[in-house]
Design a protein around this motif. Structure first.
Motif, short mmCIF file in Angstrom:
data_model
loop_
_atom_site.label_atom_id
_atom_site.label_comp_id
_atom_site.label_asym_id
_atom_site.label_seq_id
_atom_site.Cartn_x
_atom_site.Cartn_y
_atom_site.Cartn_z
N GLU A 7 -14.76 5.04 10.98
CA GLU A 7 -16.09 4.46 11.19
C GLU A 7 -17.00 4.62 9.98
O GLU A 7 -17.93 3.84 9.78
N ASP A 30 -20.52 -1.89 7.52
CA ASP A 30 -19.73 -0.76 7.97
C ASP A 30 -18.51 -1.19 8.77
O ASP A 30 -18.30 -2.37 9.06
N ILE A 89 -17.77 -0.65 11.85
CA ILE A 89 -18.07 -1.17 13.18
C ILE A 89 -18.26 -2.69 13.10
O ILE A 89 -17.72 -3.45 13.91
N ALA A 121 -11.96 0.44 14.61
CA ALA A 121 -12.80 1.38 13.85
C ALA A 121 -12.95 2.63 14.70
O ALA A 121 -13.43 2.55 15.84
#
Length: 255
Positions: free
Chosen positions: A123, A165, A167, A178
């Motif tokens: 993550e 990111d 996510i 993730a």
């Protein structure tokens, strides 16, 4: 003697290819590209390898092309010649390939992630198509990235070069999963074991089917897929799989 920047380890049918150039953020230098292509070829040609895992050492998965080597390169420079071959080798590999991403991926590094069949990221990993910010175009990686991404996200992220990111990477299709960093290897292992349950020939044929262009007419699609289905039902793997199911045992390739 120059130290190896990419390592290949094979155990229990799993080939792990590890980028190991943390000093320059696993950048795609000429040496790293050459070694990566060589190890991919060796893993794919090894009949004992059922799954390939692309991993890395250090905090960064891959920062993209080695800009120190790229400065001053002409348009016809052969220095990046291996990179399209690497992406194609992963994309077309009859052996499933999993990306294990524990840290940031940028530019060409994102292309590697997208080329893999399955991508698992911590993550905390981040991604960016940073090319436009240094005056270049994310052209080569678009071949593997665009089939994965939602179109709106592709336009936004290719044009802005902004960091996103893991996510969001999962949400737009770049990665499959993730997970918290401490669960990364467990999740990779879960996918590895799931892939090892598939018959090698059936997996290779399924990958080829997923890559292929569909005929315009639906009747042609059904005819083509019926032929493919029949061939594998009657094939050695199909017969073994059905026999194993009837006998309530694992098929030969899963033992």
């Amino acid at each position: 003697m120059t130290d190896e920047l990419v390592h290949l380890d094979v155990a229990a049918g799993v080939a792990t290819i590890t980028l190991d150039s943390p000093a320059n953020r696993n950048a795609l230098s000429a040496q790293l590209r050459g070694e990566l292509l060589g190890h991919l070829t060796a893993a794919i040609e090894d009949d004992g390898v059922r799954v390939i895992v692309l991993s890395h050492t250090g905090r960064v998965f891959c920062s993209g092309m080695d800009l120190k080597e790229s400065r001053g390169a002409g348009a016809q420079d052969q220095g990046v010649g291996e990179f399209p071959a690497i992406l194609e080798k992963i994309w077309a590999s009859p052996t499933p390939v999993i990306a294990r991403v524990a840290g940031p991926a940028r530019a060409g590094g994102v292309g590697l992630v997208a080329a893999c069949d399955i991508a698992v990221a911590a993550e905390t990993a981040t991604f960016a198509f940073s090319e436009v910010r240094i005056g270049v175009v994310p052209a080569v990686i678009s071949v593997t990235v665009l089939p994965r991404l939602l179109p709106r996200a592709a336009h936004e992220l290719f044009l802005t070069g902004e960091t996103f990111d893991a996510i969001r990477a999962e949400r737009i299709g770049l990665v499959n999963s993730a997970v918290p960093g401490f669960d990364l290897d467990t999740e990779v292992h879960r996918y590895t074991e799931a892939l090892r349950m598939g018959a090698p020939g059936a997996l290779a044929a399924t990958k080829a089917m997923l890559r292929s262009e569909r005929p315009a007419a639906i009747s042609e699609q059904f005819a083509e897929m019926q032929e493919l289905s029949a061939r594998h039902f009657a094939g050695k793997e199909g017969q073994e799989g059905m026999q194993a199911f009837a006998e309530k045992r694992a098929p030969s390739w899963a033992q």
